[in-house]
Design a protein around this motif. Structure first.
Motif, PDB file in Angstrom:
ATOM      1  N   VAL A   1       6.984  74.251 -31.435  1.00 17.99           N
ATOM      2  CA  VAL A   1       6.802  73.467 -30.208  1.00 17.99           C
ATOM      3  C   VAL A   1       8.143  73.439 -29.483  1.00 17.99           C
ATOM      4  CG1 VAL A   1       6.465  71.149 -29.281  1.00 17.99           C
ATOM      5  CG2 VAL A   1       4.911  72.030 -31.021  1.00 17.99           C
ATOM      6  N   ILE A   2       8.111  73.691 -28.178  1.00 18.88           N
ATOM      7  CA  ILE A   2       9.339  73.687 -27.382  1.00 18.88           C
ATOM      8  C   ILE A   2       9.194  72.685 -26.242  1.00 18.88           C
ATOM      9  CG2 ILE A   2      10.878  75.052 -25.914  1.00 18.88           C
ATOM     10  CD1 ILE A   2       9.969  77.541 -27.508  1.00 18.88           C
ATOM     11  N   ASN A   3      10.104  71.728 -26.174  1.00 17.43           N
ATOM     12  CA  ASN A   3      10.150  70.821 -25.030  1.00 17.43           C
ATOM     13  C   ASN A   3      11.057  71.447 -23.970  1.00 17.43           C
ATOM     14  OD1 ASN A   3       8.494  68.539 -25.640  1.00 17.43           O
ATOM     15  ND2 ASN A   3       9.974  67.956 -27.212  1.00 17.43           N
ATOM     16  N   PHE A   4      10.452  72.242 -23.086  1.00 15.29           N
ATOM     17  CA  PHE A   4      11.215  72.843 -21.993  1.00 15.29           C
ATOM     18  C   PHE A   4      11.786  71.734 -21.117  1.00 15.29           C
ATOM     19  CE2 PHE A   4      11.670  74.892 -17.837  1.00 15.29           C
ATOM     20  CZ  PHE A   4      12.329  76.063 -18.183  1.00 15.29           C
ATOM     21  N   ASP A   5      10.963  70.719 -20.884  1.00 13.45           N
ATOM     22  CA  ASP A   5      11.423  69.481 -20.248  1.00 13.45           C
ATOM     23  C   ASP A   5      11.375  68.386 -21.300  1.00 13.45           C
ATOM     24  OD1 ASP A   5      11.685  70.701 -17.755  1.00 13.45           O
ATOM     25  OD2 ASP A   5       9.638  70.183 -17.159  1.00 13.45           O
ATOM     26  N   PHE A   6      12.480  67.699 -21.492  1.00 10.71           N
ATOM     27  CA  PHE A   6      12.531  66.668 -22.528  1.00 10.71           C
ATOM     28  C   PHE A   6      11.839  65.403 -22.030  1.00 10.71           C
ATOM     29  CE2 PHE A   6      14.762  63.571 -25.327  1.00 10.71           C
ATOM     30  CZ  PHE A   6      14.449  64.166 -26.544  1.00 10.71           C
ATOM     31  N   PRO A   7      10.979  64.789 -22.856  1.00  9.66           N
ATOM     32  CA  PRO A   7      10.278  63.581 -22.416  1.00  9.66           C
ATOM     33  C   PRO A   7      11.201  62.364 -22.407  1.00  9.66           C
ATOM     34  CG  PRO A   7       9.762  64.030 -24.700  1.00  9.66           C
ATOM     35  CD  PRO A   7      10.606  65.181 -24.231  1.00  9.66           C
ATOM     36  N   LYS A   8      10.803  61.343 -21.692  1.00  5.47           N
ATOM     37  CA  LYS A   8      11.613  60.124 -21.620  1.00  5.47           C
ATOM     38  C   LYS A   8      11.133  59.065 -22.610  1.00  5.47           C
ATOM     39  CE  LYS A   8      12.923  60.796 -16.781  1.00  5.47           C
ATOM     40  NZ  LYS A   8      14.094  61.574 -17.220  1.00  5.47           N
ATOM     41  N   MET A   9       9.862  59.131 -23.013  1.00  7.68           N
ATOM     42  CA  MET A   9       9.298  58.103 -23.881  1.00  7.68           C
ATOM     43  C   MET A   9       9.193  58.584 -25.323  1.00  7.68           C
ATOM     44  SD  MET A   9       8.938  55.707 -21.797  1.00  7.68           S
ATOM     45  CE  MET A   9       8.068  54.549 -22.852  1.00  7.68           C
ATOM     46  N   PRO A  10       9.563  57.746 -26.295  1.00  7.99           N
ATOM     47  CA  PRO A  10       9.461  58.123 -27.710  1.00  7.99           C
ATOM     48  C   PRO A  10       8.048  58.488 -28.134  1.00  7.99           C
ATOM     49  CG  PRO A  10      10.833  56.163 -27.463  1.00  7.99           C
ATOM     50  CD  PRO A  10      10.221  56.432 -26.125  1.00  7.99           C
ATOM     51  N   GLU A  11       7.036  57.757 -27.617  1.00  7.30           N
ATOM     52  CA  GLU A  11       5.652  58.053 -27.994  1.00  7.30           C
ATOM     53  C   GLU A  11       5.256  59.456 -27.558  1.00  7.30           C
ATOM     54  OE1 GLU A  11       6.606  55.395 -26.346  1.00  7.30           O
ATOM     55  OE2 GLU A  11       6.080  53.632 -27.567  1.00  7.30           O
ATOM     56  N   THR A  12       5.682  59.832 -26.339  1.00  8.19           N
ATOM     57  CA  THR A  12       5.363  61.172 -25.840  1.00  8.19           C
ATOM     58  C   THR A  12       6.009  62.234 -26.720  1.00  8.19           C
ATOM     59  OG1 THR A  12       5.272  60.306 -23.586  1.00  8.19           O
ATOM     60  CG2 THR A  12       5.452  62.690 -23.821  1.00  8.19           C
ATOM     61  N   TYR A  13       7.267  62.023 -27.063  1.00  4.31           N
ATOM     62  CA  TYR A  13       7.973  62.972 -27.933  1.00  4.31           C
ATOM     63  C   TYR A  13       7.263  63.097 -29.280  1.00  4.31           C
ATOM     64  CZ  TYR A  13      11.641  65.154 -30.731  1.00  4.31           C
ATOM     65  OH  TYR A  13      12.332  66.005 -31.565  1.00  4.31           O
ATOM     66  N   LEU A  14       6.883  61.973 -29.848  1.00  3.23           N
ATOM     67  CA  LEU A  14       6.223  61.964 -31.155  1.00  3.23           C
ATOM     68  C   LEU A  14       4.931  62.774 -31.130  1.00  3.23           C
ATOM     69  CD1 LEU A  14       6.449  60.621 -33.995  1.00  3.23           C
ATOM     70  CD2 LEU A  14       4.965  58.817 -33.110  1.00  3.23           C
ATOM     71  N   HIS A  15       4.126  62.571 -30.087  1.00  2.00           N
ATOM     72  CA  HIS A  15       2.851  63.290 -29.997  1.00  2.00           C
ATOM     73  C   HIS A  15       3.074  64.778 -29.694  1.00  2.00           C
ATOM     74  CE1 HIS A  15      -0.019  60.059 -30.513  1.00  2.00           C
ATOM     75  NE2 HIS A  15       0.732  59.282 -29.752  1.00  2.00           N
ATOM     76  N   ARG A  16       4.079  65.095 -28.904  1.00  2.00           N
ATOM     77  CA  ARG A  16       4.346  66.511 -28.599  1.00  2.00           C
ATOM     78  C   ARG A  16       4.724  67.294 -29.858  1.00  2.00           C
ATOM     79  NH1 ARG A  16       8.015  67.176 -23.112  1.00  2.00           N
ATOM     80  NH2 ARG A  16       6.517  66.334 -21.587  1.00  2.00           N
ATOM     81  N   ILE A  17       5.700  66.819 -30.596  1.00  2.00           N
ATOM     82  CA  ILE A  17       6.151  67.593 -31.754  1.00  2.00           C
ATOM     83  C   ILE A  17       5.102  67.597 -32.861  1.00  2.00           C
ATOM     84  CG2 ILE A  17       8.564  67.114 -31.198  1.00  2.00           C
ATOM     85  CD1 ILE A  17       8.634  65.322 -33.725  1.00  2.00           C
TER      86      ILE A  17
ATOM     87  N   ILE B   1       3.579  76.078 -28.399  1.00  2.00           N
ATOM     88  CA  ILE B   1       3.185  75.241 -27.268  1.00  2.00           C
ATOM     89  C   ILE B   1       4.467  74.776 -26.585  1.00  2.00           C
ATOM     90  CG2 ILE B   1       2.069  73.103 -26.546  1.00  2.00           C
ATOM     91  CD1 ILE B   1       0.121  73.385 -28.818  1.00  2.00           C
ATOM     92  N   ILE B   2       4.538  74.974 -25.282  1.00  2.00           N
ATOM     93  CA  ILE B   2       5.746  74.670 -24.506  1.00  2.00           C
ATOM     94  C   ILE B   2       5.398  73.582 -23.491  1.00  2.00           C
ATOM     95  CG2 ILE B   2       7.535  75.648 -23.018  1.00  2.00           C
ATOM     96  CD1 ILE B   2       6.501  78.438 -24.197  1.00  2.00           C
ATOM     97  N   PHE B   3       6.108  72.468 -23.553  1.00  2.00           N
ATOM     98  CA  PHE B   3       5.784  71.314 -22.721  1.00  2.00           C
ATOM     99  C   PHE B   3       6.687  71.196 -21.502  1.00  2.00           C
ATOM    100  CE2 PHE B   3       3.923  69.953 -26.774  1.00  2.00           C
ATOM    101  CZ  PHE B   3       2.691  69.490 -26.335  1.00  2.00           C
ATOM    102  N   CYS B   4       6.072  70.897 -20.365  1.00  2.00           N
ATOM    103  CA  CYS B   4       6.792  70.562 -19.131  1.00  2.00           C
ATOM    104  C   CYS B   4       6.372  69.165 -18.690  1.00  2.00           C
ATOM    105  CB  CYS B   4       6.479  71.564 -18.023  1.00  2.00           C
ATOM    106  SG  CYS B   4       7.050  73.241 -18.344  1.00  2.00           S
ATOM    107  N   ASN B   5       7.192  68.560 -17.817  1.00  2.00           N
ATOM    108  CA  ASN B   5       6.921  67.193 -17.397  1.00  2.00           C
ATOM    109  C   ASN B   5       6.064  67.064 -16.147  1.00  2.00           C
ATOM    110  OD1 ASN B   5       8.350  66.247 -19.575  1.00  2.00           O
ATOM    111  ND2 ASN B   5      10.202  65.734 -18.434  1.00  2.00           N
ATOM    112  N   SER B   6       5.669  68.183 -15.543  1.00  2.00           N
ATOM    113  CA  SER B   6       4.795  68.109 -14.364  1.00  2.00           C
ATOM    114  C   SER B   6       3.908  69.338 -14.322  1.00  2.00           C
ATOM    115  CB  SER B   6       5.617  68.015 -13.076  1.00  2.00           C
ATOM    116  OG  SER B   6       6.229  69.255 -12.778  1.00  2.00           O
ATOM    117  N   THR B   7       2.764  69.203 -13.653  1.00  2.00           N
ATOM    118  CA  THR B   7       1.828  70.321 -13.551  1.00  2.00           C
ATOM    119  C   THR B   7       2.433  71.464 -12.738  1.00  2.00           C
ATOM    120  OG1 THR B   7       0.796  69.285 -11.622  1.00  2.00           O
ATOM    121  CG2 THR B   7      -0.176  68.822 -13.753  1.00  2.00           C
ATOM    122  N   HIS B   8       3.227  71.135 -11.719  1.00  2.86           N
ATOM    123  CA  HIS B   8       3.860  72.177 -10.908  1.00  2.86           C
ATOM    124  C   HIS B   8       4.792  73.033 -11.747  1.00  2.86           C
ATOM    125  CE1 HIS B   8       5.510  74.193  -7.433  1.00  2.86           C
ATOM    126  NE2 HIS B   8       6.733  73.747  -7.701  1.00  2.86           N
TER     127      HIS B   8
END
Length: 470
Positions: free
Chosen positions: A391-407, A323-330
């Protein structure tokens, strides 16, 4: 680009949920009265000797293959309690074992007996450690199929999580006769929900907006609903949903039981607890925030070289599913297109897509029809796909909670997984803050990553080698 957004027609497989293909495509709510064994068939089975006293009944269960993958203490550090020790109905136990759940995880061990007693519960546990089972098992255990009204309500923040949770409830209750589970979410046909609620429904799994609409219209009658669960409670009690939650709880009887489950509990949870809960039993299994089985790395990279870096990772890693995460739908759509052009199979999903496409992508990715999924933070909440090992954070999140749920989408239920973060110069402060707040160690990515850290086959081989040495 079409084949990225919606899987090809040859993957038009029937949804493996206990409801119709047509409803699943449209994301409609589902009742399962006609898709499970009836009370009579269970009784006949018991009378025929297939399900008898003692341990005999277990011998005839349709058990899945045992999961021999290595598990961490996130799920193995228990007191040795068995599911049979909870005094559950045998039909429910049959569903639990046929789901492949052999022993309770720590959160299930702590939570189930308290929830069965009828007491309010405030539970904090890591992503992927069995929270769904911790509330669904006592919920199903307390349901009376002879009563023809809604007895329990599960609220979740996203449509995908609602579908997943209802499916687990259906599977666990498959031997419980005419126990009916319904799922209802926004973005679906309200008329279909109305028709379903004319029948007998015992449990509703829903997103807040839709169930509140049904309650306000007098369609969903919850005045006798004595149990409500808030899964991913931190999100449900955020400003987006806070007023809805107060209104929904206000429609329930005063004697209701409230169960709150989450990995993180912000101050809004305490406020809700003070207003609505009665001396809740508090469970906190969060000595550390991140899963033990997820190894975390970062790679410093320029923005314009991210796709090249991702291509290198694809060629070097042994990915089962990612699963690869980006910070916007675009950016989700742009990246999915790039990955497809590189020759890799790829789906994408985000909140602005039509619900029928979201349902289709979610289902087909779960079925393993594609290796890579690019998504927004829509997919950070509770989604459980066991095959995901990277899991790959293509765009790194700014919030710790978001990072925690992503990984937490990798390393589910104590298994091992990998989280790789692509870090630009602008991300360096976010990286430092997330490491500090989560008290976790994100290491520089090595030239070669040991496959034992995230590939099941290598973990099993290493385990055999160690057994041989002993």
């Amino acid at each position: 680009m079409t084949n990225v957004a919606t899987p090809s027609s040859r993957h038009n497989t029937e949804l493996q949920m206990n409801h119709s293909k047509n409803d699943a495509r449209k994301g409609l709510s589902h009742s399962v009265a006609n898709n499970r064994p009836s009370q009579k068939s269970v009784a006949e089975t018991m009378m025929s000797g297939q399900v008898g006293e003692g341990e005999d009944w277990k011998a005839n269960l349709n058990l899945p293959a045992a999961d021999r993958r290595k598990k961490t203490t996130d799920v193995t550090s228990t007191k040795g309690v068995e599911f049979e020790d909870f005094c559950l109905k045998r039909e429910l136990l049959m569903g639990i074992f046929e789901k492949g759940w052999e022993k309770p995880s720590p959160i299930q061990e702590e939570s189930i007996p308290i929830a069965l007693s009828g007491r309010d519960v405030l539970a904090r546990a890591k992503n992927g450690t069995g929270k769904s089972g911790a509330y669904l098992i006592p919920m199903l255990g307390r349901c009376d199929i002879n009563k023809d009204y809604v007895q329990a309500l599960v609220l979740v923040p996203t449509r995908e999580l609602a579908l997943q949770t209802s499916q687990i409830a259906i599977e666990l209750s498959r031997h419980m006769g005419e126990l009916n589970v319904m799922v209802t979410t926004g973005g679906t046909n309200l008329r279909d929900d109305i028709m379903r609620l004319e029948n007998r429904i015992h449990i509703i799994v829903a997103t807040p907006g839709r169930i509140l609409d049904l309650i306000n219209k007098g369609i969903a009658k919850v005045d006798q609903c004595n149990m409500i669960v808030l899964d991913e409670a931190d999100k449900l009690l955020s400003q987006d949903f806070k007023q809805m939650m107060d209104n929904i709880v206000g429609a329930l009887p005063v004697s209701r039981q409230i169960l709150l489950y989450s990995a993180t509990f912000p101050i809004t949870v305490k406020e809700f607890m003070m207003r609505h809960m009665k001396k809740p039993y508090e469970i906190n299994l969060m000595e550390e925030l991140t899963l033990k089985g997820v190894t975390q790395y970062y790679a410093y990279v320029e923005e314009k070289k991210k796709v090249h870096c991702l291509n290198t990772l694809f060629s070097k890693l042994q990915i089962n599913q990612s699963i690869i995460f980006c910070n916007s739908t675009h950016r989700v759509e742009l990246l999915a297109k790039k990955i497809t052009e590189l020759g890799y199979s790829c789906f994408y999903i985000h909140a602005k897509m039509k619900q029928e496409y979201r349902n289709r992508v979610f289902h087909d990715f779960r079925q393993g029809l594609c290796r890579n999924l690019v998504c927004s933070d829509l997919f950070t909440r509770g989604i459980d796909i066991q095959a995901v090992n990277v899991v790959i954070n293509f765009d790194f999140p700014k919030m710790p909670e978001t990072y925690l749920h992503r990984i937490g989408r990798s390393g589910r239920y104590g298994h091992l997984g990998l989280a790789i973060n692509l870090i630009t110069y602008d991300d360096r402060f976010s990286l430092a803050r997330i490491e500090e707040e989560l008290k976790t160690d994100i290491k520089p990515i090595p030239p070669v990553i040991d496959k034992c850290l995230y590939v099941a086959e290598y973990q099993q081989e290493a385990s055999k080698d160690n057994d041989g040495k002993v």
